[in-house]
Design a protein around this motif. Structure first.
Motif, mmCIF file in Angstrom:
data_model
loop_
_atom_site.group_PDB
_atom_site.id
_atom_site.type_symbol
_atom_site.label_atom_id
_atom_site.label_comp_id
_atom_site.label_asym_id
_atom_site.label_seq_id
_atom_site.Cartn_x
_atom_site.Cartn_y
_atom_site.Cartn_z
ATOM 1 N N SER A 23 -73.544 -65.019 -19.894
ATOM 2 C CA SER A 23 -72.210 -64.996 -20.502
ATOM 3 C C SER A 23 -72.018 -63.796 -21.433
ATOM 4 O O SER A 23 -70.883 -63.505 -21.847
ATOM 5 N N GLN A 24 -73.108 -63.114 -21.745
ATOM 6 C CA GLN A 24 -73.012 -61.928 -22.578
ATOM 7 C C GLN A 24 -72.871 -60.648 -21.757
ATOM 8 O O GLN A 24 -72.844 -59.542 -22.324
ATOM 9 N N THR A 25 -72.754 -60.793 -20.452
ATOM 10 C CA THR A 25 -72.409 -59.650 -19.604
ATOM 11 C C THR A 25 -71.010 -59.178 -19.978
ATOM 12 O O THR A 25 -70.054 -59.953 -19.951
ATOM 13 N N SER A 26 -70.903 -57.900 -20.359
ATOM 14 C CA SER A 26 -69.628 -57.409 -20.870
ATOM 15 C C SER A 26 -69.748 -55.902 -21.104
ATOM 16 O O SER A 26 -70.792 -55.303 -20.891
ATOM 17 N N VAL A 27 -68.641 -55.329 -21.567
ATOM 18 C CA VAL A 27 -68.668 -53.963 -22.066
ATOM 19 C C VAL A 27 -68.562 -54.034 -23.582
ATOM 20 O O VAL A 27 -67.647 -54.677 -24.117
ATOM 21 N N TYR A 28 -69.490 -53.375 -24.260
ATOM 22 C CA TYR A 28 -69.560 -53.422 -25.720
ATOM 23 C C TYR A 28 -69.156 -52.080 -26.304
ATOM 24 O O TYR A 28 -69.630 -51.034 -25.863
ATOM 25 N N PHE A 29 -68.276 -52.156 -27.302
ATOM 26 C CA PHE A 29 -67.816 -50.946 -27.973
ATOM 27 C C PHE A 29 -68.187 -50.998 -29.449
ATOM 28 O O PHE A 29 -67.994 -52.001 -30.124
ATOM 29 N N CYS A 30 -68.682 -49.872 -29.919
ATOM 30 C CA CYS A 30 -68.921 -49.673 -31.337
ATOM 31 C C CYS A 30 -67.792 -48.800 -31.880
ATOM 32 O O CYS A 30 -67.237 -47.961 -31.143
ATOM 33 N N ALA A 31 -67.432 -49.005 -33.132
ATOM 34 C CA ALA A 31 -66.379 -48.205 -33.749
ATOM 35 C C ALA A 31 -66.701 -47.994 -35.221
ATOM 36 O O ALA A 31 -67.434 -48.775 -35.832
ATOM 37 N N SER A 32 -66.125 -46.925 -35.782
ATOM 38 C CA SER A 32 -66.269 -46.697 -37.215
ATOM 39 C C SER A 32 -64.910 -46.402 -37.823
ATOM 40 O O SER A 32 -63.990 -45.951 -37.125
ATOM 41 N N GLY A 33 -64.772 -46.676 -39.114
ATOM 42 C CA GLY A 33 -63.525 -46.422 -39.821
ATOM 43 C C GLY A 33 -63.802 -46.353 -41.299
ATOM 44 O O GLY A 33 -64.846 -46.803 -41.768
ATOM 45 N N ASP A 34 -62.888 -45.790 -42.052
ATOM 46 C CA ASP A 34 -63.128 -45.577 -43.479
ATOM 47 C C ASP A 34 -61.868 -45.892 -44.252
ATOM 48 O O ASP A 34 -61.042 -45.029 -44.490
ATOM 49 N N TRP A 35 -61.695 -47.121 -44.639
ATOM 50 C CA TRP A 35 -60.487 -47.540 -45.330
ATOM 51 C C TRP A 35 -60.341 -46.760 -46.622
ATOM 52 O O TRP A 35 -61.259 -46.678 -47.435
ATOM 53 N N ARG B 51 -72.141 -50.737 -20.979
ATOM 54 C CA ARG B 51 -71.944 -51.786 -19.964
ATOM 55 C C ARG B 51 -73.242 -52.571 -19.830
ATOM 56 O O ARG B 51 -74.261 -52.009 -19.422
ATOM 57 N N LEU B 52 -73.208 -53.845 -20.213
ATOM 58 C CA LEU B 52 -74.403 -54.699 -20.172
ATOM 59 C C LEU B 52 -74.245 -55.769 -19.100
ATOM 60 O O LEU B 52 -73.224 -56.473 -19.064
ATOM 61 N N SER B 53 -75.241 -55.857 -18.260
ATOM 62 C CA SER B 53 -75.304 -56.928 -17.262
ATOM 63 C C SER B 53 -76.548 -57.755 -17.529
ATOM 64 O O SER B 53 -77.650 -57.200 -17.607
ATOM 65 N N VAL B 54 -76.357 -59.067 -17.679
ATOM 66 C CA VAL B 54 -77.485 -59.973 -17.890
ATOM 67 C C VAL B 54 -77.628 -60.829 -16.632
ATOM 68 O O VAL B 54 -76.715 -61.589 -16.275
ATOM 69 N N LEU B 55 -78.774 -60.687 -15.970
ATOM 70 C CA LEU B 55 -78.982 -61.360 -14.686
ATOM 71 C C LEU B 55 -79.811 -62.632 -14.843
ATOM 72 O O LEU B 55 -80.617 -62.742 -15.769
#
Lengths: 115, 110
Positions: free
Chosen positions: A84-96, A111-115
């Motif tokens: 269920s953790q198969t997905s595309v993961y994005f990291c982001a940064s920001g500076d309020w 892109r993570l595939s868990v078999l």
């Protein structure tokens, strides 16, 4: 130009295995984020961080841990990966409050595939 | 997706035409960001908005905080405008969190 680098770009893991996704930013931003993107759900926040040593739970933290050992690096850890953790993961940064006016900068995704 | 609703979910345009995308918010928000995810998957920030309007080339975006919506207008659509457009609202209760809509997928046809 803001730079957020994710590694690896693609990963195949086995169920029950440990997976670590890494993110590095050269923007000197205080805040970093991990999102996952799935069809029908858009981008959902997993964990985020206000700075080195801090991690906060996002909207869907179950099954994930995060680590922010430095200003530049923010990792997402799946201790016991599940399909269920198969997905595309994005990291982001920001500076309020910084010169970037709170703009969020994204990495290229993993892109993570868990078999 | 419930707190930030985007419409339409998908759109097809002929090159050279104009269109508007919309975001409605059911949460208190002070700022809005718009992003474009291109067909390769990269996410690019288009606008960061406080209440008001910004323009950048053929794109113009407005954030109306009193009526809780934002719009993104695309003028003279080009093939390279194709992709998925996301709006994201800054949670006024936790201003470091952005809540994303589900996106509008735009296809520009020659």
């Amino acid at each position: 130009e803001a730079a957020v680098t994710q590694s690896p770009r693609n990963k195949v893991a086995v169920t029950g295995g440990k997976v670590t996704l890494s993110c590095n930013q050269t923007n000197n931003h205080n805040n970093m984020y991990w999102y996952r993107q799935d069809t029908g759900h858009g981008l959902r926040l997993i964990h985020y961080s206000y700075g080195a040593g801090s991690t906060e739970k996002g909207d869907i933290p179950d099954g994930y841990k995060a680590s922010r050992p430095s200003q530049e690096n923010f990792s997402l850890i799946l201790e016991l990966a599940t399909p269920s953790q198969t997905s595309v993961y994005f990291c982001a940064s920001g500076d309020w409050g910084g010169a970037s006016q709170n703009t969020l900068y994204f990495g290229a995704g993993t892109r993570l595939s868990v078999l | 997706g419930d707190q930030v609703k985007q419409s339409p979910s998908a759109l097809s345009l002929q090159e050279g035409t104009n269109s508007a995308l919309r975001c409605n918010f059911s949460i208190a928000t002070t700022t809005v960001q718009w992003f474009l995810q291109n067909p390769r998957g990269s996410l690019m920030n288009l606008f960061y908005l406080v209440p008001g309007t910004k323009e950048n080339g053929r794109l113009k975006s407005t954030f109306n905080s009193k009526e809780s919506y934002s719009t993104l207008h695309i003028r003279d659509a080009q093939l390279e405008d194709s992709g998925t457009y996301f709006c994201a609202a800054e949670d006024a209760g936790n201003t470091r969190k952005l809540i994303f809509g589900l996106g509008t997928t735009l296809q520009v046809q020659p």
